[in-house]
Design a protein around this motif. Structure first.
Motif, short mmCIF file in Angstrom:
data_model
loop_
_atom_site.label_atom_id
_atom_site.label_comp_id
_atom_site.label_asym_id
_atom_site.label_seq_id
_atom_site.Cartn_x
_atom_site.Cartn_y
_atom_site.Cartn_z
N LYS A 17 0.84 -1.20 0.00
CA LYS A 17 0.00 0.00 0.00
C LYS A 17 0.88 1.25 0.00
N LEU A 18 0.28 2.35 -0.43
CA LEU A 18 0.88 3.67 -0.34
C LEU A 18 -0.13 4.63 0.26
N SER A 19 0.34 5.56 1.06
CA SER A 19 -0.45 6.74 1.43
C SER A 19 0.41 7.95 1.09
N THR A 20 -0.18 8.94 0.44
CA THR A 20 0.61 10.02 -0.14
C THR A 20 0.06 11.38 0.23
N GLY A 21 0.88 12.39 -0.02
CA GLY A 21 0.53 13.74 0.40
C GLY A 21 -0.73 14.29 -0.19
N CYS A 22 -1.08 13.83 -1.39
CA CYS A 22 -2.29 14.34 -2.04
C CYS A 22 -3.55 13.67 -1.52
N GLU A 23 -3.41 12.69 -0.63
CA GLU A 23 -4.56 11.92 -0.15
C GLU A 23 -4.98 12.29 1.27
N VAL A 24 -4.29 13.22 1.89
CA VAL A 24 -4.62 13.59 3.26
C VAL A 24 -4.89 15.09 3.35
N GLN A 25 -5.67 15.46 4.34
CA GLN A 25 -5.96 16.87 4.55
C GLN A 25 -4.80 17.57 5.26
N TYR A 26 -4.17 16.83 6.18
CA TYR A 26 -3.10 17.42 6.98
C TYR A 26 -1.80 16.66 6.72
N GLY A 27 -0.74 17.38 6.35
CA GLY A 27 0.55 16.75 6.10
C GLY A 27 1.36 16.60 7.37
N LYS A 28 2.47 15.88 7.25
CA LYS A 28 3.41 15.77 8.36
C LYS A 28 3.82 17.17 8.81
N PRO A 29 3.89 17.44 10.10
CA PRO A 29 4.01 16.55 11.24
C PRO A 29 2.70 16.01 11.82
N HIS A 30 1.58 16.26 11.17
CA HIS A 30 0.32 15.65 11.60
C HIS A 30 0.37 14.15 11.31
N PRO A 31 -0.25 13.32 12.14
CA PRO A 31 -0.14 11.86 11.96
C PRO A 31 -1.04 11.25 10.89
N GLU A 32 -1.85 12.05 10.21
CA GLU A 32 -2.88 11.50 9.32
C GLU A 32 -2.32 10.53 8.28
N ILE A 33 -1.19 10.87 7.68
CA ILE A 33 -0.67 10.04 6.59
C ILE A 33 -0.22 8.67 7.09
N PHE A 34 0.30 8.60 8.31
CA PHE A 34 0.68 7.31 8.89
C PHE A 34 -0.55 6.51 9.32
N LEU A 35 -1.54 7.19 9.84
CA LEU A 35 -2.77 6.50 10.23
C LEU A 35 -3.47 5.92 9.00
N LEU A 36 -3.42 6.65 7.89
CA LEU A 36 -4.01 6.14 6.66
C LEU A 36 -3.27 4.90 6.17
N ALA A 37 -1.94 4.92 6.24
CA ALA A 37 -1.15 3.76 5.82
C ALA A 37 -1.49 2.53 6.67
N ALA A 38 -1.59 2.71 7.99
CA ALA A 38 -1.94 1.60 8.87
C ALA A 38 -3.33 1.07 8.56
N LYS A 39 -4.26 1.96 8.31
CA LYS A 39 -5.63 1.55 7.98
C LYS A 39 -5.65 0.73 6.69
N ARG A 40 -4.87 1.14 5.72
CA ARG A 40 -4.84 0.41 4.46
C ARG A 40 -4.18 -0.96 4.60
N LEU A 41 -3.26 -1.07 5.53
CA LEU A 41 -2.65 -2.37 5.81
C LEU A 41 -3.51 -3.22 6.75
N GLN A 42 -4.55 -2.60 7.32
CA GLN A 42 -5.44 -3.26 8.28
C GLN A 42 -4.68 -3.73 9.53
N VAL A 43 -3.80 -2.86 10.02
CA VAL A 43 -3.03 -3.12 11.23
C VAL A 43 -3.16 -1.90 12.14
N SER A 44 -3.31 -2.14 13.43
CA SER A 44 -3.42 -1.03 14.37
C SER A 44 -2.11 -0.24 14.39
N PRO A 45 -2.17 1.08 14.52
CA PRO A 45 -0.94 1.89 14.50
C PRO A 45 0.09 1.45 15.53
N GLU A 46 -0.37 1.02 16.69
CA GLU A 46 0.56 0.61 17.76
C GLU A 46 1.38 -0.61 17.37
#
Length: 234
Positions: free
Chosen positions: A140-169
């Motif tokens: 999977k990929l999560s990219t800058g054009c797919e999130v409302q808030y860029g890094k340092p906000h966690p949204e892009i990492f949370l999206l990647a975890a969701k797409r992998l179906q794994v909890s962020p922790e």
């Protein structure tokens, strides 16, 4: 200098930044920006430039506009910059960083799903990864054009975890920049920082993540201390 927490590392997935972490692109991008500044008779303000690393397009514009003030028309600077950068990264294989292939191959052999979480737009990210030969490692990929808030906000990492179906922790996150580390830590991931152009600042070091010189060191540590868990999926 290496800062390491010598504890058992438990995870189900691995999420990687791209530029400056997997691919040695940051120096290419910086040189293109420097050349664009000179072509427009602008100073190259290195401290301001380093502040954009890890950010998406909106974040980059905000930092550069604030840093350069009324010295620039941002659209003109960006066009001159991308005119120098895109012909390289759209057509040339950027070298992978030290230890990348060995780590990716090991994780693949361990059946660990992997994703890329990059501030780069999706089409360009795919092109870079494909030209460098490492795209097939990532589910999977999560990219800058797919999130409302860029890094340092966690949204892009949370999206990647969701797409992998794994909890962020239960995700290992790998970053080079302070902005990226802040995002991954805020997502409650287990974070490795492998610095590239940006030296970890005191505030970033205080986050308590692991900081090492290269991904081959990460590979060695994971081989020694890994504990791959199952469960805790979304």
């Amino acid at each position: 200098m290496t800062f390491v927490k010598e504890i058992k590392i438990d995870y189900q997935a691995a999420i990687f930044d791209m530029d400056g972490l997997l691919l040695d692109t940051e120096r290419v991008c910086q040189q293109a920006f420097r050349d664009a500044c000179y072509s427009l008779s602008l100073p190259f303000l290195e401290d301001i430039y380093l502040g954009i690393i890890g950010r998406n397009a909106q974040g980059i514009e905000a930092v550069l506009t604030a840093g350069y003030g009324n010295k620039i028309a941002y659209d003109i600077l960006r066009e001159a910059w991308m005119d120098r950068y895109h012909p390289i990264v759209n057509h040339q294989a950027i070298p992978v960083k030290k230890g990348v292939v060995e780590l990716l191959q090991w994780l693949k052999e361990k059946n660990i799903p992997m994703a890329v979480a990059t501030s780069t737009p999706r089409d360009l990210a795919i092109t870079k990864l494909k030209l460098s030969g490492i795209l097939p490692y990532f589910e999977k990929l999560s990219t800058g054009c797919e999130v409302q808030y860029g890094k340092p906000h966690p949204e892009i990492f949370l999206l990647a975890a969701k797409r992998l179906q794994v909890s962020p922790e239960q995700c290992l996150a790998f970053e080079d920049s302070n902005n990226g580390v802040s995002a991954a830590v805020a997502a409650n991931m287990q974070v490795y920082q492998i610095p590239d152009l940006v030296v970890p600042c005191a505030r970033t070091v205080a986050l308590g993540h692991r900081i090492v010189e290269s991904l081959d060191i990460v590979h060695q540590q994971l081989v020694r201390h890994t504990s791959i868990t199952k469960g805790n999926k979304y």
